[in-house]
Design a protein around this motif. Structure first.
Motif, mmCIF file in Angstrom:
data_model
loop_
_atom_site.group_PDB
_atom_site.id
_atom_site.type_symbol
_atom_site.label_atom_id
_atom_site.label_comp_id
_atom_site.label_asym_id
_atom_site.label_seq_id
_atom_site.Cartn_x
_atom_site.Cartn_y
_atom_site.Cartn_z
ATOM 1 N N SER A 291 -11.752 -2.119 20.833
ATOM 2 C CA SER A 291 -11.486 -1.406 19.579
ATOM 3 C C SER A 291 -10.758 -0.083 19.774
ATOM 4 O O SER A 291 -10.635 0.679 18.829
ATOM 5 C CB SER A 291 -12.806 -1.137 18.854
ATOM 6 O OG SER A 291 -13.542 -0.148 19.550
ATOM 7 N N ASP A 292 -10.301 0.208 20.973
ATOM 8 C CA ASP A 292 -9.633 1.479 21.254
ATOM 9 C C ASP A 292 -10.569 2.666 21.051
ATOM 10 O O ASP A 292 -10.142 3.767 20.780
ATOM 11 C CB ASP A 292 -8.372 1.617 20.383
ATOM 12 C CG ASP A 292 -7.410 2.648 20.939
ATOM 13 O OD1 ASP A 292 -7.338 2.793 22.169
ATOM 14 O OD2 ASP A 292 -6.733 3.321 20.141
ATOM 15 N N GLU A 293 -11.876 2.411 21.166
ATOM 16 C CA GLU A 293 -12.880 3.461 21.003
ATOM 17 C C GLU A 293 -12.967 4.348 22.237
ATOM 18 O O GLU A 293 -13.363 5.495 22.146
ATOM 19 C CB GLU A 293 -14.251 2.814 20.735
ATOM 20 C CG GLU A 293 -15.372 3.782 20.477
ATOM 21 C CD GLU A 293 -15.270 4.494 19.134
ATOM 22 O OE1 GLU A 293 -15.799 5.605 19.032
ATOM 23 O OE2 GLU A 293 -14.659 3.955 18.211
ATOM 24 N N ALA A 294 -12.591 3.799 23.396
ATOM 25 C CA ALA A 294 -12.812 4.554 24.629
ATOM 26 C C ALA A 294 -11.656 4.426 25.602
ATOM 27 O O ALA A 294 -11.056 3.366 25.732
ATOM 28 C CB ALA A 294 -14.093 4.071 25.301
ATOM 29 N N GLU A 295 -11.380 5.548 26.274
ATOM 30 C CA GLU A 295 -10.435 5.557 27.391
ATOM 31 C C GLU A 295 -11.179 5.454 28.707
ATOM 32 O O GLU A 295 -10.608 5.090 29.730
ATOM 33 C CB GLU A 295 -9.630 6.857 27.382
ATOM 34 C CG GLU A 295 -8.756 7.009 26.173
ATOM 35 C CD GLU A 295 -8.127 8.386 26.143
ATOM 36 O OE1 GLU A 295 -6.939 8.498 26.508
ATOM 37 O OE2 GLU A 295 -8.823 9.346 25.757
ATOM 38 N N VAL A 296 -12.440 5.829 28.672
ATOM 39 C CA VAL A 296 -13.292 5.781 29.859
ATOM 40 C C VAL A 296 -14.729 5.550 29.392
ATOM 41 O O VAL A 296 -15.114 5.977 28.306
ATOM 42 C CB VAL A 296 -13.155 7.074 30.707
ATOM 43 C CG1 VAL A 296 -13.636 8.285 29.952
ATOM 44 C CG2 VAL A 296 -13.872 6.954 32.034
ATOM 45 N N ILE A 297 -15.501 4.846 30.222
ATOM 46 C CA ILE A 297 -16.898 4.549 29.894
ATOM 47 C C ILE A 297 -17.791 5.202 30.936
ATOM 48 O O ILE A 297 -17.533 5.115 32.141
ATOM 49 C CB ILE A 297 -17.145 3.030 29.877
ATOM 50 C CG1 ILE A 297 -16.282 2.371 28.798
ATOM 51 C CG2 ILE A 297 -18.629 2.721 29.659
ATOM 52 C CD1 ILE A 297 -16.269 0.865 28.855
ATOM 53 N N LEU A 298 -18.843 5.855 30.465
ATOM 54 C CA LEU A 298 -19.905 6.380 31.326
ATOM 55 C C LEU A 298 -21.111 5.470 31.151
ATOM 56 O O LEU A 298 -21.612 5.303 30.039
ATOM 57 C CB LEU A 298 -20.295 7.795 30.909
ATOM 58 C CG LEU A 298 -19.368 8.910 31.307
ATOM 59 C CD1 LEU A 298 -19.840 10.232 30.696
ATOM 60 C CD2 LEU A 298 -19.309 9.038 32.808
ATOM 61 N N LEU A 299 -21.559 4.879 32.237
ATOM 62 C CA LEU A 299 -22.610 3.865 32.177
ATOM 63 C C LEU A 299 -23.830 4.307 32.977
ATOM 64 O O LEU A 299 -23.731 4.543 34.185
ATOM 65 C CB LEU A 299 -22.067 2.544 32.732
ATOM 66 C CG LEU A 299 -23.023 1.371 32.852
ATOM 67 C CD1 LEU A 299 -23.537 0.946 31.480
ATOM 68 C CD2 LEU A 299 -22.327 0.201 33.543
ATOM 69 N N ASP A 300 -24.964 4.402 32.304
ATOM 70 C CA ASP A 300 -26.227 4.728 32.971
ATOM 71 C C ASP A 300 -26.733 3.465 33.656
ATOM 72 O O ASP A 300 -27.148 2.515 33.009
ATOM 73 C CB ASP A 300 -27.246 5.240 31.956
ATOM 74 C CG ASP A 300 -28.556 5.660 32.611
ATOM 75 O OD1 ASP A 300 -28.769 5.364 33.803
ATOM 76 O OD2 ASP A 300 -29.363 6.288 31.915
ATOM 77 N N TRP A 301 -26.672 3.451 34.965
ATOM 78 C CA TRP A 301 -27.032 2.288 35.774
ATOM 79 C C TRP A 301 -28.535 2.087 35.827
ATOM 80 O O TRP A 301 -29.014 1.004 36.124
ATOM 81 C CB TRP A 301 -26.467 2.481 37.172
ATOM 82 C CG TRP A 301 -26.331 1.273 38.012
ATOM 83 C CD1 TRP A 301 -27.023 1.000 39.149
ATOM 84 C CD2 TRP A 301 -25.433 0.167 37.842
ATOM 85 N NE1 TRP A 301 -26.609 -0.192 39.692
ATOM 86 C CE2 TRP A 301 -25.629 -0.723 38.907
ATOM 87 C CE3 TRP A 301 -24.470 -0.141 36.873
ATOM 88 C CZ2 TRP A 301 -24.917 -1.907 39.050
ATOM 89 C CZ3 TRP A 301 -23.754 -1.314 37.019
ATOM 90 C CH2 TRP A 301 -23.978 -2.187 38.084
ATOM 91 N N ASP A 302 -29.309 3.125 35.501
ATOM 92 C CA ASP A 302 -30.764 3.066 35.618
ATOM 93 C C ASP A 302 -31.448 2.388 34.441
ATOM 94 O O ASP A 302 -32.500 1.803 34.604
ATOM 95 C CB ASP A 302 -31.355 4.482 35.742
ATOM 96 C CG ASP A 302 -30.915 5.186 37.004
ATOM 97 O OD1 ASP A 302 -30.653 4.506 38.011
ATOM 98 O OD2 ASP A 302 -30.833 6.429 36.980
#
Length: 122
Positions: A50-61
């Motif tokens: 959806s063009d919402e993000a250029e980069v994703i931060l993902l909580d791996w925990d």
């Protein structure tokens, strides 16, 4: 001038079940970022196209690692891949290697080094 305004609002999608982390993250990274926050991979997947993000931060925990790998795969399979930065409290090398082998662009141990994170986001 419009190009400078576009640069000033890097679109970041935070995938983290902790509702309090998004506002804290915005406070510490400061201006120049537009943060969208979802609590699960299931909520994040539709936003990839959806063009919402250029980069994703993902909580791996806070997720099942199979879900995290699914998100990494989806982000890589886009015509223009979206970089995914994984963060975790688990400082073991094996945790970082698992995330990177699964397709993460970078890995940050928590507590996050904000200057390094901003550099990675940019």
């Amino acid at each position: 001038m419009a190009e400078k305004a576009a640069e000033a609002n890097r679109r970041v999608l935070l995938v983290d079940a902790d509702d309090a982390f998004g506002p804290v993250l915005m406070d510490v990274v400061g201006e120049g970022y537009k943060l969208s926050h979802v609590g699960s991979v299931k909520e994040a997947l539709p936003l990839l196209r959806s063009d919402e993000a250029e980069v994703i931060l993902l909580d791996w925990d806070q997720l099942d690692h199979a879900e995290g790998v699914a998100l990494l795969n989806e982000a890589q399979d886009l015509s223009i891949p979206i970089p995914v930065i994984v963060f975790s409290w688990d400082k073991r090398r094996e945790c970082a290697m698992q995330a990177l082998k699964s397709g993460a662009w970078d890995f940050f141990p928590q507590p996050l080094d904000i200057l390094a994170l901003k550099f990675a986001l940019d």
